[in-house]
Design a protein around this motif. Sequence first.
Motif, PDB file in Angstrom:
ATOM      1  N   VAL A 177       6.004  -6.690  -7.976  1.00  0.00           N
ATOM      2  CA  VAL A 177       4.696  -6.374  -8.551  1.00  0.00           C
ATOM      3  C   VAL A 177       3.821  -7.613  -8.435  1.00  0.00           C
ATOM      4  O   VAL A 177       4.154  -8.677  -8.973  1.00  0.00           O
ATOM      5  CB  VAL A 177       4.813  -5.927 -10.022  1.00  0.00           C
ATOM      6  CG1 VAL A 177       3.435  -5.542 -10.554  1.00  0.00           C
ATOM      7  CG2 VAL A 177       5.770  -4.744 -10.151  1.00  0.00           C
ATOM      8  N   SER A 178       2.710  -7.478  -7.730  1.00  0.00           N
ATOM      9  CA  SER A 178       1.817  -8.609  -7.484  1.00  0.00           C
ATOM     10  C   SER A 178       0.495  -8.443  -8.225  1.00  0.00           C
ATOM     11  O   SER A 178       0.202  -7.380  -8.768  1.00  0.00           O
ATOM     12  CB  SER A 178       1.551  -8.752  -5.982  1.00  0.00           C
ATOM     13  OG  SER A 178       0.875  -7.605  -5.482  1.00  0.00           O
ATOM     14  N   HIS A 179      -0.276  -9.529  -8.255  1.00  0.00           N
ATOM     15  CA  HIS A 179      -1.595  -9.571  -8.893  1.00  0.00           C
ATOM     16  C   HIS A 179      -1.522  -9.229 -10.390  1.00  0.00           C
ATOM     17  O   HIS A 179      -2.398  -8.565 -10.938  1.00  0.00           O
ATOM     18  CB  HIS A 179      -2.575  -8.630  -8.181  1.00  0.00           C
ATOM     19  CG  HIS A 179      -2.813  -8.997  -6.750  1.00  0.00           C
ATOM     20  ND1 HIS A 179      -2.106  -8.431  -5.704  1.00  0.00           N
ATOM     21  CD2 HIS A 179      -3.655  -9.894  -6.188  1.00  0.00           C
ATOM     22  CE1 HIS A 179      -2.514  -8.948  -4.560  1.00  0.00           C
ATOM     23  NE2 HIS A 179      -3.447  -9.856  -4.816  1.00  0.00           N
TER      24      HIS A 179
ATOM     25  N   PHE B 221      -2.897  -0.419  -7.681  1.00  0.00           N
ATOM     26  CA  PHE B 221      -2.315   0.555  -8.594  1.00  0.00           C
ATOM     27  C   PHE B 221      -2.652   0.145 -10.025  1.00  0.00           C
ATOM     28  O   PHE B 221      -2.707  -1.049 -10.337  1.00  0.00           O
ATOM     29  CB  PHE B 221      -0.796   0.622  -8.433  1.00  0.00           C
ATOM     30  CG  PHE B 221      -0.327   1.038  -7.064  1.00  0.00           C
ATOM     31  CD1 PHE B 221      -0.121   2.379  -6.772  1.00  0.00           C
ATOM     32  CD2 PHE B 221      -0.095   0.095  -6.078  1.00  0.00           C
ATOM     33  CE1 PHE B 221       0.313   2.768  -5.517  1.00  0.00           C
ATOM     34  CE2 PHE B 221       0.340   0.470  -4.818  1.00  0.00           C
ATOM     35  CZ  PHE B 221       0.537   1.808  -4.530  1.00  0.00           C
ATOM     36  N   ASP B 222      -2.857   1.120 -10.901  1.00  0.00           N
ATOM     37  CA  ASP B 222      -3.082   0.766 -12.307  1.00  0.00           C
ATOM     38  C   ASP B 222      -1.731   0.624 -13.008  1.00  0.00           C
ATOM     39  O   ASP B 222      -0.681   0.981 -12.466  1.00  0.00           O
ATOM     40  CB  ASP B 222      -3.986   1.774 -13.011  1.00  0.00           C
ATOM     41  CG  ASP B 222      -3.441   3.191 -13.000  1.00  0.00           C
ATOM     42  OD1 ASP B 222      -2.214   3.364 -13.122  1.00  0.00           O
ATOM     43  OD2 ASP B 222      -4.247   4.138 -12.872  1.00  0.00           O
ATOM     44  N   MET B 223      -1.770   0.121 -14.206  1.00  0.00           N
ATOM     45  CA  MET B 223      -0.526  -0.171 -14.929  1.00  0.00           C
ATOM     46  C   MET B 223       0.321   1.074 -15.137  1.00  0.00           C
ATOM     47  O   MET B 223       1.552   1.029 -15.042  1.00  0.00           O
ATOM     48  CB  MET B 223      -0.846  -0.816 -16.275  1.00  0.00           C
ATOM     49  CG  MET B 223      -0.977  -2.326 -16.232  1.00  0.00           C
ATOM     50  SD  MET B 223       0.591  -3.184 -15.900  1.00  0.00           S
ATOM     51  CE  MET B 223       1.443  -2.972 -17.474  1.00  0.00           C
TER      52      MET B 223
ATOM     53  N   ASN C 170       0.854  -1.204   0.000  1.00  0.00           N
ATOM     54  CA  ASN C 170       0.000   0.000   0.000  1.00  0.00           C
ATOM     55  C   ASN C 170       0.884   1.246   0.000  1.00  0.00           C
ATOM     56  O   ASN C 170       0.672   2.194   0.759  1.00  0.00           O
ATOM     57  CB  ASN C 170      -0.933   0.005   1.208  1.00  0.00           C
ATOM     58  CG  ASN C 170      -2.115   0.937   1.022  1.00  0.00           C
ATOM     59  OD1 ASN C 170      -2.436   1.328  -0.093  1.00  0.00           O
ATOM     60  ND2 ASN C 170      -2.749   1.300   2.128  1.00  0.00           N
ATOM     61  N   PHE C 171       1.856   1.217  -0.871  1.00  0.00           N
ATOM     62  CA  PHE C 171       2.930   2.209  -0.908  1.00  0.00           C
ATOM     63  C   PHE C 171       2.409   3.629  -1.100  1.00  0.00           C
ATOM     64  O   PHE C 171       1.477   3.881  -1.861  1.00  0.00           O
ATOM     65  CB  PHE C 171       3.888   1.843  -2.039  1.00  0.00           C
ATOM     66  CG  PHE C 171       4.914   2.885  -2.336  1.00  0.00           C
ATOM     67  CD1 PHE C 171       5.964   3.108  -1.466  1.00  0.00           C
ATOM     68  CD2 PHE C 171       4.820   3.649  -3.480  1.00  0.00           C
ATOM     69  CE1 PHE C 171       6.918   4.074  -1.731  1.00  0.00           C
ATOM     70  CE2 PHE C 171       5.766   4.612  -3.758  1.00  0.00           C
ATOM     71  CZ  PHE C 171       6.810   4.825  -2.877  1.00  0.00           C
TER      72      PHE C 171
ATOM     73  N   LEU D 273       4.193   1.392 -14.152  1.00  0.00           N
ATOM     74  CA  LEU D 273       5.207   1.627 -15.183  1.00  0.00           C
ATOM     75  C   LEU D 273       6.011   2.905 -14.928  1.00  0.00           C
ATOM     76  O   LEU D 273       7.105   3.058 -15.473  1.00  0.00           O
ATOM     77  CB  LEU D 273       4.538   1.694 -16.561  1.00  0.00           C
ATOM     78  CG  LEU D 273       3.921   0.379 -17.062  1.00  0.00           C
ATOM     79  CD1 LEU D 273       3.196   0.605 -18.381  1.00  0.00           C
ATOM     80  CD2 LEU D 273       4.993  -0.697 -17.222  1.00  0.00           C
ATOM     81  N   ASN D 274       5.479   3.781 -14.100  1.00  0.00           N
ATOM     82  CA  ASN D 274       6.187   5.023 -13.764  1.00  0.00           C
ATOM     83  C   ASN D 274       6.987   4.919 -12.476  1.00  0.00           C
ATOM     84  O   ASN D 274       7.496   5.932 -11.981  1.00  0.00           O
ATOM     85  CB  ASN D 274       5.190   6.182 -13.647  1.00  0.00           C
ATOM     86  CG  ASN D 274       4.671   6.637 -15.006  1.00  0.00           C
ATOM     87  OD1 ASN D 274       5.399   6.574 -15.997  1.00  0.00           O
ATOM     88  ND2 ASN D 274       3.416   7.076 -15.042  1.00  0.00           N
ATOM     89  N   VAL D 275       7.126   3.717 -11.945  1.00  0.00           N
ATOM     90  CA  VAL D 275       7.773   3.558 -10.647  1.00  0.00           C
ATOM     91  C   VAL D 275       9.214   4.066 -10.650  1.00  0.00           C
ATOM     92  O   VAL D 275       9.707   4.608  -9.652  1.00  0.00           O
ATOM     93  CB  VAL D 275       7.717   2.076 -10.200  1.00  0.00           C
ATOM     94  CG1 VAL D 275       8.539   1.193 -11.128  1.00  0.00           C
ATOM     95  CG2 VAL D 275       8.204   1.936  -8.764  1.00  0.00           C
ATOM     96  N   ASP D 276       9.905   3.957 -11.783  1.00  0.00           N
ATOM     97  CA  ASP D 276      11.308   4.361 -11.828  1.00  0.00           C
ATOM     98  C   ASP D 276      11.491   5.878 -11.835  1.00  0.00           C
ATOM     99  O   ASP D 276      12.621   6.368 -11.733  1.00  0.00           O
ATOM    100  CB  ASP D 276      11.995   3.753 -13.060  1.00  0.00           C
ATOM    101  CG  ASP D 276      12.269   2.264 -12.877  1.00  0.00           C
ATOM    102  OD1 ASP D 276      12.004   1.759 -11.769  1.00  0.00           O
ATOM    103  OD2 ASP D 276      12.738   1.619 -13.828  1.00  0.00           O
ATOM    104  N   ARG D 277      10.394   6.610 -11.948  1.00  0.00           N
ATOM    105  CA  ARG D 277      10.497   8.072 -11.862  1.00  0.00           C
ATOM    106  C   ARG D 277      10.727   8.534 -10.420  1.00  0.00           C
ATOM    107  O   ARG D 277      11.121   9.674 -10.192  1.00  0.00           O
ATOM    108  CB  ARG D 277       9.227   8.713 -12.410  1.00  0.00           C
ATOM    109  CG  ARG D 277       9.035   8.513 -13.916  1.00  0.00           C
ATOM    110  CD  ARG D 277       7.835   9.296 -14.425  1.00  0.00           C
ATOM    111  NE  ARG D 277       7.650   9.121 -15.860  1.00  0.00           N
ATOM    112  CZ  ARG D 277       6.693   9.740 -16.564  1.00  0.00           C
ATOM    113  NH1 ARG D 277       5.843  10.557 -15.947  1.00  0.00           N
ATOM    114  NH2 ARG D 277       6.582   9.520 -17.862  1.00  0.00           N
ATOM    115  N   HIS D 278      10.440   7.657  -9.475  1.00  0.00           N
ATOM    116  CA  HIS D 278      10.619   8.000  -8.064  1.00  0.00           C
ATOM    117  C   HIS D 278      12.033   7.592  -7.638  1.00  0.00           C
ATOM    118  O   HIS D 278      12.349   6.413  -7.513  1.00  0.00           O
ATOM    119  CB  HIS D 278       9.581   7.288  -7.203  1.00  0.00           C
ATOM    120  CG  HIS D 278       8.158   7.608  -7.561  1.00  0.00           C
ATOM    121  ND1 HIS D 278       7.615   8.854  -7.389  1.00  0.00           N
ATOM    122  CD2 HIS D 278       7.183   6.829  -8.095  1.00  0.00           C
ATOM    123  CE1 HIS D 278       6.355   8.839  -7.793  1.00  0.00           C
ATOM    124  NE2 HIS D 278       6.071   7.626  -8.222  1.00  0.00           N
TER     125      HIS D 278
END
Length: 396
Positions: A156-158, A135-137, A111-112, A141-146
């Motif tokens: 990444v689950s589910h 979270f939606d895709m 629940n980041f 996909l933008n996780v590396d911006r952080h």
Amino acid sequence: MISNNYLFSRQAVVDSKMTAKANNLFHLNNMEQEKKDSFLSLLFTDLSIVDAIKHQPIFIAVSIHEVEHLPTPPSSMRFVLFFDAAELRPERDNDRLSELRLDGYQLGLTNFSLKFFGTPFFDYFSFVELSLNKFDMSQVLNVDRHQGLAHKEVWVSHIQSQEQHQEIDAKTHASWFSGDFLSASVPVKGNNVPGYRLILIDLLKRLQDGRSSIRDISATIEKDVTLAYRVLKLTKSVMYHRQFNVHNVQRAIEIIGIKDLIKWVTLAMFSSIDGKPDCLFSMAVNRAAFCNGIAKAMYPKLEGAFLVGLFSYLPSFFDASMDEILHDLPLDESLVSALKYHQGHLGSVLSVAKHYEAGHWEKIPFDELAEQDLSSNQLRQIYIDSLKAAKEIYQI
């Protein structure tokens, strides 16, 4: 006093090549506090559980209140404890999380949110779970911006499809993946799948007409060299067949017996199909063994439970719908009803097994199981025993 009233199941977590590299542990999460503490403690003291889940990292979602008296984990087991970020309070939880790290646990966040970015508290966590249920895709996909996530292990689950898995793997630094995509039907490399379907159809027809000789049946299997080899290897390796000299498929059939032939041929087929996640075969065998154990406890004279569990994975291996596959296979009606509609005793067994595997405890009819003298504790033990029985098969 330690309570034995708990349930757990495991789910494979894979890498970019879909090789299993961890176990995500589900456990009954609506128990009283004493039972929650006991479950986590028993992970280290119950040898049957340890044997079933050891050798790979273990991911488990916990509450900060459940880890107050958690013992130091054995050196042979690597645990990653995932905490819901919404429930954490740095001023309250700082000391406890620090102690867990010193004890040898790794910590993760579910629940980041961004509220802990740039704080010393955030440094406690080496893993972050991004669930596609939350979270939606585009967010994933933008996780590396952080920048704060650059040095975190991202799980990444589910994940529902292999297309999602491939896109996330290509566009992010995530390296841990789980979800239904592992058993999704997708085209595979090579052309052995259609051939295996035809062999299975032919074999079932020969077994049903009652006029085919063992030589005819063995010739059907020997149409595929890899399949014939796998059947021989399985037969020679299983403990109660080891005393026999198995030199060809016909001899293997004589030892296995016509009754169990489809079971072993299907196992051989599943282990021979390329282009699939390496954990898919073990998942199918685990379910088959679990169904078999449940059936023995509930309906001792019921036959076909192992096969129902195994055949429930036919769509995953043969890349077609269950309806399409069953249309071609000359199966007993009880098997068809169980596989298509979860009807009959076999269907009930399959339904319980699938809900248990997924951690959907609320969907398991425990009152009805109790009427068959099957308690939740017994069901858990059957699950553990099935993991051990399956391991003997899929490690061959």
